[in-house]
Scaffold this active site. Structure first.
Site, PDB file in Angstrom:
ATOM      1  N   TYR A 384      -6.733  -2.827 -16.060  1.00  0.00           N
ATOM      2  CA  TYR A 384      -6.638  -2.331 -17.428  1.00  0.00           C
ATOM      3  C   TYR A 384      -7.164  -3.333 -18.453  1.00  0.00           C
ATOM      4  CZ  TYR A 384      -4.510   2.294 -17.570  1.00  0.00           C
ATOM      5  OH  TYR A 384      -4.314   3.640 -17.516  1.00  0.00           O
ATOM      6  N   HIS A 387     -11.377  -4.681 -22.661  1.00  0.00           N
ATOM      7  CA  HIS A 387     -11.729  -5.079 -24.019  1.00  0.00           C
ATOM      8  C   HIS A 387     -13.078  -4.551 -24.505  1.00  0.00           C
ATOM      9  CE1 HIS A 387      -8.586  -8.288 -23.288  1.00  0.00           C
ATOM     10  NE2 HIS A 387      -8.215  -7.768 -24.430  1.00  0.00           N
TER      11      HIS A 387
END
Length: 612
Positions: A384, A387
């Site tokens: 996850y 960015h």
């Protein structure tokens, strides 16, 4: 009533011959053809078979590792059966510590394959800063054109509920050597370490795998809205009709809960989502108060929290994720997680028509931990790290006529400045701006430049790209090829197999000195050729196949306790009747033209015509 189905691996239907055959066939077809190359139904069966296998082989418990004696929470009471706790305790009534704040992350790889965090490994060549500069630096935004920038805001909003390793200590930082031409203002670059596991037994035998704890609860319980502990939760509540304070309300007491801009990673997108779903909580309270006028503040708050948390989980499962991985097979698979193959229409007409999660979905089914106490995992955290979704430049425009209101860089909408923008620009205009701007694609050479020079609230300058690489090494997350092997995926035998971009293959080969086995997980995932409709890698998707359903399966408030008796009839109807689109329109009806004709609020919005 016991809610735990922590049966040994190999028991039940998952170890029966048909399921083992499906898992084996799915692995074979996936390696030879690829699930994404199949038609929808065979693709669904392949993903189902992969999930069966991952549930059996890629859930690994860290709670049994040596630990200090920790007191259990208070015995479960009647209120624990019908309300979530602030810290996530008592979700499992038989094991009240399971998944609560301060408990360990699990793993999706065998514990004996976790590399210890030795400096020579964490800082090995290429060191994290070299990887950041050579492979991550964004020169021009590579947009993800099938979605809008609310996907970036939403993701961090979810992460603020799911996981945090806590505040890093300032002593013993990792010291990253810098190249002679690197203009970083301090030498060497210092990246603070992840906090140690306070539950670890200091006398644990040598070679015991490193563990870390989650500062948040592991449950999908909307703790980013409601607070991570009882004190914070009290500060967030008005004490009237179950409601929460909004950003601009007068509050009786100061504290961290009232100064979110001091939180690392706070920015305008996070503030917008927090504001929207705080308002949604209050709207749910109004609905419940109208339906059940005898309920007091506490009853209204707890029931509204259940409803709001479930709505967030539904939106993430059936809207956000299908938007960012919009392959027809994954869209069907994700909707099946919530409604089953019977579908939403059958659910709306008849409710659950089968005990099977495949037929009627996970919500309302049986609680099941698949033999391993529930926890989010370090590998889940690793995949996850997305960015690149965040833009550097933000064009804030009017929802009424698309007129430019303000041109901002990310730095101008982060930290304390985020609340200033939220208070000076109408929320509908901010949502419209995000809804009409594409985010970045999760790929190489697309990391936000302002996050490579991110100033934390404490003033410390941080390269988040280098930090992402270092964190995976520090946590012992396997490198890319080994990660794929442990998920029964084909590793890249050479750099040309790693990516279909010849220039990238040469860059990666040069940086990693010709050793494809050393390529970091994040680099490999960002370099991959993406399945059709995907904004991130197929390798990351494998963890989602497993963990997206597990977060629902293990939570009794999404399974056995997902009933009108717990949520109320009005609360269940609210979850069924609402989507991200209805939430947006309820609180900002002026967005109706921008959302007209859309079936998913995370798809690009309509642009308002300019007035002359």
């Amino acid at each position: 009533m016991s809610t735990r189905r922590c049966t040994p691996r190999g028991s039940g239907y998952r170890s029966s011959l048909p399921w083992r055959l499906l898992a084996g066939l799915a692995g074979y077809v996936d390696r030879r053809v690829g699930w994404d190359k199949l038609a929808v139904i065979p693709g669904l069966l392949t993903i189902l078979g992969l999930r069966v296998r991952y549930r059996r082989e890629n859930l690994h418990d860290t709670t049994h590792l040596p630990s200090v004696n920790l007191p259990d929470p208070a015995p479960p009471s009647a209120k624990h059966r019908v309300a979530r706790t602030a810290d996530g305790s008592h979700n499992d009534l038989d094991e009240p510590r399971m998944g609560m704040a301060g408990t360990r992350f699990g793993r999706n790889v065998p514990l004996d394959r976790i590399a210890p965090a030795k400096p020579e490994d964490v800082l090995s060549s290429p060191n994290p800063r070299e990887v950041s500069r050579a492979l991550f630096t964004r020169h021009e935004l590579v947009p993800a054109t099938t979605v809008n920038s609310l996907v970036a805001a939403w993701l961090q909003f979810m992460i603020r509920d799911w996981f945090s390793h806590g505040t890093s200590p300032t002593d013993r930082p990792w010291e990253v050597p810098l190249m002679a031409d690197d203009r970083w203002p301090e030498r060497p670059m210092r990246i603070m370490r992840t906090p140690d596991d306070p539950t670890r037994d200091p006398n644990a035998p040598a070679g015991t795998p490193d563990t870390r704890v989650n500062a948040f609860s592991h449950w999908w319980d909307a703790s980013q809205i409601y607070g991570a502990d009882a004190d914070e939760q009290r500060r967030l509540r008005t004490g009237t009709l179950g409601k929460l304070y909004l950003w601009d309300d007068e509050r009786p007491t100061p504290g961290p809960a009232t100064d979110p801009s001091s939180i690392p990673g706070f920015w305008l997108g996070l503030a917008m989502m927090h504001d929207l779903f705080t308002r949604e909580h209050n709207a749910i309270c109004d609905q419940l108060h109208a339906a059940y006028p005898a309920w007091d503040d506490e009853e209204l708050f707890q029931r509204a929290r259940l409803v709001n948390a479930a709505l967030l989980a539904k939106i993430h499962t059936t809207e956000w994720t299908p938007a960012v991985i919009s392959h027809p097979t994954t869209v069907k698979a994700l909707r099946t997680n919530w409604w089953g193959l019977a579908g939403e229409r059958v659910h709306d007409l008849f409710g659950r028509v089968s005990d099977s999660e495949i037929i009627s979905g996970i919500p309302g089914g049986e609680t099941d931990h698949y033999g391993i106490p529930y926890a989010l995992t370090e590998e889940f955290v690793a995949v996850y790290r997305m960015h690149p979704l965040i833009r550097d430049d933000w064009h804030l425009r009017s929802a009424a006529d698309n007129a430019t209101l303000r041109e901002c860089t990310f730095r101008e909408i982060a930290g304390p400045k985020a609340l200033q923008v939220l208070q000076t620009v109408d929320a509908a205009d901010l949502l419209y701006s995000f809804g009409t701007l594409p985010p970045g694609l999760v790929t190489l050479h697309n990391f936000p430049r302002f996050l490579q020079e991110y100033e934390r609230p404490d003033g410390h300058l941080q390269d988040l790209a280098a930090t992402d690489i270092l964190r995976n090494r520090e946590m012992g997350v396997p490198r890319y090829n080994e990660f794929r092997r442990l998920l029964r995926m084909k590793p890249a035998e050479c750099f040309e197999e790693l990516t279909d971009n010849p220039a990238w293959a040469k860059e990666i080969k040069r940086l990693y000195a010709g050793d494809v086995e050393k390529v970091d997980l994040t680099v490999g995932m960002f370099a991959e050729t993406l399945p059709a409709g995907f904004a991130f890698s197929d390798t990351a998707f494998r963890i989602f196949i497993l963990m997206a359903s597990r977060r629902l399966n293990s939570d009794r408030f999404f399974t056995e306790y997902y009933t009108p008796a717990v949520y109320s009839k009005a609360g269940m109807a609210w979850i069924d009747d609402n989507t991200m689109l209805t939430v947006l329109l309820r609180h900002h009806p002026e967005l109706r033209p921008a959302l007209a004709g859309l079936s998913n609020a995370f798809a690009p919005w309509n642009t308002a015509p300019r007035t002359v």
